[in-house]
Design a protein around this motif. Sequence first.
Motif, mmCIF file in Angstrom:
data_model
loop_
_atom_site.group_PDB
_atom_site.id
_atom_site.type_symbol
_atom_site.label_atom_id
_atom_site.label_comp_id
_atom_site.label_asym_id
_atom_site.label_seq_id
_atom_site.Cartn_x
_atom_site.Cartn_y
_atom_site.Cartn_z
ATOM 1 N N ARG A 4 0.836 -1.199 0.000
ATOM 2 C CA ARG A 4 0.000 0.000 0.000
ATOM 3 C C ARG A 4 0.866 1.241 0.000
ATOM 4 N N SER A 9 -2.133 2.415 7.788
ATOM 5 C CA SER A 9 -1.471 1.807 8.933
ATOM 6 C C SER A 9 -0.161 1.244 8.429
ATOM 7 N N THR A 257 -1.385 3.363 13.220
ATOM 8 C CA THR A 257 -2.438 3.759 12.295
ATOM 9 C C THR A 257 -2.816 5.201 12.617
ATOM 10 N N PRO A 289 -8.812 3.102 10.703
ATOM 11 C CA PRO A 289 -8.897 2.387 9.423
ATOM 12 C C PRO A 289 -8.047 1.116 9.411
ATOM 13 N N ILE A 290 -8.314 0.232 10.346
ATOM 14 C CA ILE A 290 -7.559 -1.023 10.431
ATOM 15 C C ILE A 290 -8.424 -2.078 11.098
ATOM 16 N N GLY A 291 -8.257 -3.320 10.676
ATOM 17 C CA GLY A 291 -9.079 -4.379 11.258
ATOM 18 C C GLY A 291 -8.381 -5.720 11.192
ATOM 19 N N TYR A 293 -8.338 -7.914 8.894
ATOM 20 C CA TYR A 293 -7.641 -8.205 7.636
ATOM 21 C C TYR A 293 -6.174 -7.773 7.721
ATOM 22 N N GLU A 294 -5.952 -6.608 8.308
ATOM 23 C CA GLU A 294 -4.584 -6.094 8.425
ATOM 24 C C GLU A 294 -3.789 -6.836 9.489
ATOM 25 N N CYS A 320 -13.640 -5.000 13.127
ATOM 26 C CA CYS A 320 -14.207 -5.344 11.818
ATOM 27 C C CYS A 320 -13.082 -5.730 10.854
ATOM 28 N N MET A 321 -13.435 -5.950 9.597
ATOM 29 C CA MET A 321 -12.437 -6.413 8.630
ATOM 30 C C MET A 321 -11.352 -5.362 8.400
ATOM 31 N N ASN A 322 -11.753 -4.114 8.175
ATOM 32 C CA ASN A 322 -10.769 -3.050 7.924
ATOM 33 C C ASN A 322 -10.962 -1.840 8.834
ATOM 34 N N VAL A 323 -11.777 -2.002 9.844
ATOM 35 C CA VAL A 323 -12.129 -0.866 10.706
ATOM 36 C C VAL A 323 -12.230 -1.332 12.153
#
Length: 380
Positions: A4, A9, A257, A289-291, A293-294, A320-323
């Motif tokens: 990215r 993050s 992040t 903005p991280i969850g 997935y990260e 959550c997935m990305n949050v």
Amino acid sequence: MKMRKEKLSWVEIDKKGFIANLRAFRKRIGKVKLCLVVKANAYGHGIVQVAKIANDHVDWFSVATVDEAEVLRQAGIKKTILILGYVTMKHLVEVVKQGYHLTVFNFEALQRLSAIATRSGKKAYIHLKLETGTHRHGIMEQDLLAFGDYLHEHPELSVEGASMHFSNIEDTTDHTYAMKQLDRFEHLVGRLEADGIHPKLRHTACTAATILFTKTYFDMVRLGIGAYGYWPSRETFVSAKERKAKMVLKPILTWKTVIGQIKKVPTGSAIGYGGTYKTTRQTRIAVLPIGYYEGYDRGLSNGAYVLIRRKRAPVRGRVCMNVMMVDVTDIPEATLEDEVVLLGSQGDETISAEQLASWAGTINYEIVSRIVPELPRIVV
Ligand SMILES: *Cc1c(COP(=O)(O)O)cnc(C)c1O
């Protein structure tokens, strides 16, 4: 995977601290070879960044897969690379072509390597992984003679090493089983030697063994987690204290992040999926903005803290997935795009990998190695 560009993050690696850790281990092992384990994206620290810093301080690198070996070569790393894990029959061609050292435990691999090496006029560099009680990869004693016979007939297979891996050296302060494994190893190497097979290097030691038992060193240690500044376990730390094995390790990773939104929500608001957290007061929520997935474990839902403005902010609701959401009611100075530390220090506060592991019900190894590779790794 594409990295990215955006710093939503990211991970910062403390170069000085890393070199200090490597020097501490170097001092401990003396002339024994130091093989730095950089599998799993260097335990999440960034394989290329880590290898470039470590290159002048270690003798070998080891990785789990042939792809990781290729990443090192493409980054210009010229040191010997030992592959620890399974390589499919198809990809053994790469191993021979690139001259990687390979951990071998299957007879099928031996035959295939021989065919490839013969055809290409090259040698195949192998390390025999001996089964001593971990019952993961490893050659069983009853199969050892067949390996020996085959190796005698195939000089294109160069026996560079013999190795084993401890199964119960971190999880206990009782090292009886580990010492049994070590005895088994010496017995098996003895059998190879008697059979006229002479591995150039013998290696058994991971971080815990390197800290605790000089007699596990032989010719090389395979150092993983300790190089990154973490103790393999609390038990290893206690055992080291008992043995007066002085080791100062400094964790070198900080995971950060930024705040993506701040808002006031009224008393009784349900936060996130499933409404697993209900505010008990008027609350200032910061959305990050991280969850999972990260790599921020979903098991940390409602059960961890992050650092903002040098203070602890509790995680609210499910990750959550990305949050994810945190409570900044008691950090009124927190504003949009403030830096947030998920793992590491800010001011006098620290969230350690061990602390996150304990909250998430896992170990520090998993916490750091699961930080998703596409986040930027920045050397500071
Ligand atoms: C991962 C690994 C190591 C390194 O272990 P640490 O506990 O991280 O030092 C050593 N040897 C093998 C075979 C491994 O898979």
